[in-house]
Scaffold this active site. Structure first.
Site: not given
Ligand code: UDP
Length: 335
Positions: A11, A31, A36, A51, A75, A141, A220, A282
């Site tokens: 993205y 990629d 993707g 990779d 990621a 993460y 946010r 979270g």
């Protein structure tokens, strides 16, 4: 500049590729296509399905294309999954970045732009969040990215010719015409709201209405993907020896979940089928950036500060690509 973009089929990476090409750079994409989409990358630029763990192959690519700088987007991004599978996240995000940096070291590539995250702040002790706000990530993460920030600091200390910039993203949204967001599965608020309007989902659930915010829902900071990648172009062009730069990327204004729903209603002209639900584990009540530093030091100025405009660009993408990058007959979007 000759620039390698990892995760260039994703993205944000695909928007960065477009912006770098517009700025006149030569771009090579790497990629592994686990998430993707090959169709997100223009056919005319070199593409490698590789990779991050393939250090030797990355070394070859860096040499072959005389790469001068690397923009690293590849990621895994799901907080919930990272809690279930921490090793997967440390392997991909932390060890993956190390493999890439090792290949760069072998070849002598000294410029690096890193996708970091506001998740490195965890539950922030202050809002707005400054770059100096204490970083205490609360999930694998966030930690997987935080570790890379520390590794980059150490490399910069060890090598005076190395220079990097790490951008800490807030909530990225929007699209640029023929490219857009196509996560499988999708978990982000804005695309899910639009899927509810399109009938691809029954409804949207508001995760918590009892937060200590004016309307009880989480706040946010939504930054348009094109503004976000513009900062990356400014960053890579500004880098010089010894740089160890960290910047927040948000517009400095927060929107609540209810405000997003209202804005989406205005953009689409349709009611959003909504149910009020309980909190998602979270989720901090409010996250928004102070982005004075990137504005002052890189001259970054977000262009899309109106949330309806951001949602309208996403709406355009989703309505023109109702199955994302998939052919219509093979679509299997999860409900
Ligand atoms: N959210 C929600 N319903 C959803 C998805 C998200 O209410 O189906 C809320 C979520 O709790 C958060 C905000 O929307 O407060 C943005 O969530 P998203 O997953 O898009 O990004 P995050 O802030 O987690 O990175």
């Amino acid at each position: 500049m000759n620039i390698l973009v990892t995760g260039g089929a994703g993205y944000i990476g695909s928007h960065a590729v477009r912006k770098l090409l517009e700025a006149g750079h030569l771009v090579v994409v790497l990629d592994n296509l686990s998430y993707g989409h090959r169709d997100a990358v223009p056919n005319e630029i070199p593409f490698y399905k590789v990779d991050l763990k393939e250090t030797d192959r990355i070394e070859e690519i860096l040499r072959k294309h005389n790469i001068e700088a690397v923009m690293h987007f590849a990621a895994l991004i799901s907080v919930g999954e990272s809690v279930q599978k921490p090793l997967l996240y440390y392997r991909n995000n932390t060890a993956g970045a190390m493999s890439l940096l090792e290949a760069m070291e072998r070849v002598g590539v000294k410029r690096f732009v890193f996708s970091s995250t506001a998740a490195t702040y965890g539950e922030p002790e202050e809002t707005p969040i400054f770059e100096t706000t204490k970083q205490l990530p609360i999930n694998p993460y966030g930690r997987s990215k935080w570790f890379v920030e520390q590794i980059l600091r150490d490399i910069a200390v060890s090598d005076s010719e190395f220079g990097f910039v790490a951008f800490r993203y807030f909530n990225v949204a929007g699209a640029d015409g023929s490219i857009g967001e196509d996560h499988q599965p999708e978990t982000h608020l804005i695309p899910l709201v639009l899927f509810a309007v399109m009938g691809k989902r029954d409804k949207i659930t508001v995760f918590g209405t009892d937060y200590p915010t004016p309307d009880g829902t989480c706040i946010r900071d939504y930054v348009h993907v094109n503004d976000l990648v513009t900062a990356h172009v400014l960053g890579i062009e500004a880098l010089s020896n010894g740089d160890a730069r960290f910047y927040n990327l948000g517009i400095g204004r927060g929107y609540s979940v209810r405000e997003i729903l209202d804005a989406a209603k205005n953009v689409t002209g349709q009611e959003i089928p909504t149910v009020l639900g309980s909190r998602r584990e979270g989720d901090p009540a409010r996250l928004f950036a102070n982005s004075d530093k990137v504005q002052k030091e890189l001259g970054w100025q977000p262009q899309h500060t109106n949330i309806e405009e951001v949602i309208a660009s996403a709406w355009h993408w989703h309505t023109t690509h109702p199955n994302g990058y998939q052919e219509p007959e093979t679509s299997s979007l999860p409900k």
